[in-house]
Write an enzyme that holds these catalytic residues in place. Structure first.
Site: not given
Ligand code: NAD
Length: 290
Positions: A52, A96, A119
């Site tokens: 990412k 994460q 997200d």
């Protein structure tokens, strides 16, 4: 049979995003800034986060990686999140998952400000998605929708069977495909671990989204001719023939299923690369929303 090439499509998307960044720069505007928080040293999570961060560099975003030790307390992590919420230079950030067991994941998701939740996991954003309002759509389902759109896969009136009901893949996927939207307007069945007649359902499906996390679960004998196959699975399977000792397997047995499919996403190179590209798209959106 057409391969839904996530590698190529995500490269196209990243080029488009890089172009948008160039234009922002030329106009003297702010460059998008994504932050990622990684707690612990889980191998797969480290790989995802570093991909990412690398993708940010590639498109010209600023990125910040915050690495915290495995034993970080929930309170400390919530403090870091609060700092990111209040940092005006950060447009969006991700924490994460999975987190170490002593940290309440739901509490962490709720702590991220919805405007920075690229997200798309915060209940406010999930609620907006459910109502088909503009929001950050979580990157994996968003990437699948983008692939279906870009390949002009007909979904209207089709029967979609989504295998898996997780909050990050199966559930949002089933909602999106049932909505009145591009790559939507489908009739959706959600199957899960308690589904009794899966084979009956998959044999009726025009489109199957396999998101259950069991390597090569979906075999050719439970798929009808011409089905569109979306393989979301990513599992590390031991493989001594590989230098790193494992290979990445999807939830679909490519060998047998591809013989019947009209379209299919490979693993690797299908849904995975799209996920990262859509995270970038959400971050660009977050920056432009300001
Ligand atoms: P999860 O474990 O949260 O959910 C799995 C779902 O599958 C559950 O809802 C469960 O009910 C269902 N299931 C389990 N066994 C089943 C069975 N025998 N029959 C029918 N349904 C069954 O998983 P997840 O987070 O949704 O991830 C699924 C897979 O997708 C994993 O391999 C994961 O690594 C992968 N994944 C890939 C990406 C990507 O970018 N490509 C992103 C997220 C997850």
């Amino acid at each position: 049979m057409v391969i839904l090439d996530g590698k190529k499509t995500s490269t196209d998307l990243k080029n488009e995003i890089a172009e948008a960044v160039k234009q922002l720069k030329a106009q003297g505007k702010k460059v998008p800034h994504l932050a990622a928080v990684l707690v612990g040293t889980d191998g797969a999570s480290m790989t995802y986060v570093s991909s990412k961060v690398k993708a940010c560099e590639l498109v010209g975003f600023n990125s910040t990686l915050i690495e915290l030790p495995e034993e970080t307390s929930e309170e400390k992590l919530l403090q870091e999140i609060s700092k990111l919420n209040n940092d005006i230079d950060i447009d969006g950030f991700i924490v994460q998952l999975p987190l170490p067991k002593h940290i309440d994941e739901q509490k962490v998701i709720m702590a991220v400000h919805p405007d920075k939740d690229v997200d798309g996991f915060h209940p406010v954003n999930v609620g907006k998605l459910t109502l088909n309002l503009p929001t950050f759509i979580s990157a994996t389902p968003y990437g699948i929708m983008e692939l279906l759109e870009r390949y002009n896969v007909e979904t209207s009136g089709k029967h979609v069977v989504v295998i898996g009901r997780s909050n990050i893949v199966g559930r949002p996927m089933s909602i999106l495909m049932s909505q009145k939207r591009k790559a939507g307007d489908a009739t959706v069945t959600v199957a899960h671990s308690r589904t009794k007649n899966l084979k009956e359902l998959t044999l009726q499906a025009d489109i199957i989204v396999a998101a259950l996390g069991i390597p090569e679960f979906l075999k050719g004998d439970i798929v009808k001719e011409g089905t569109v196959i979306i393989d979301v699975g990513i599992t590390r399977v031991d493989d001594t023939t590989k230098k790193r000792g494992y290979r990445i397997a999807g939830d679909v047995d490519f060998e047998t299923v591809s013989k019947k499919a009209s379209y299919i996403t490979p693993v690797p190179g299908g849904v995975g690369p799209m996920t990262i590209a859509m995270l970038l798209k959400n971050t660009l959106q977050a920056c432009q929303n300001k």
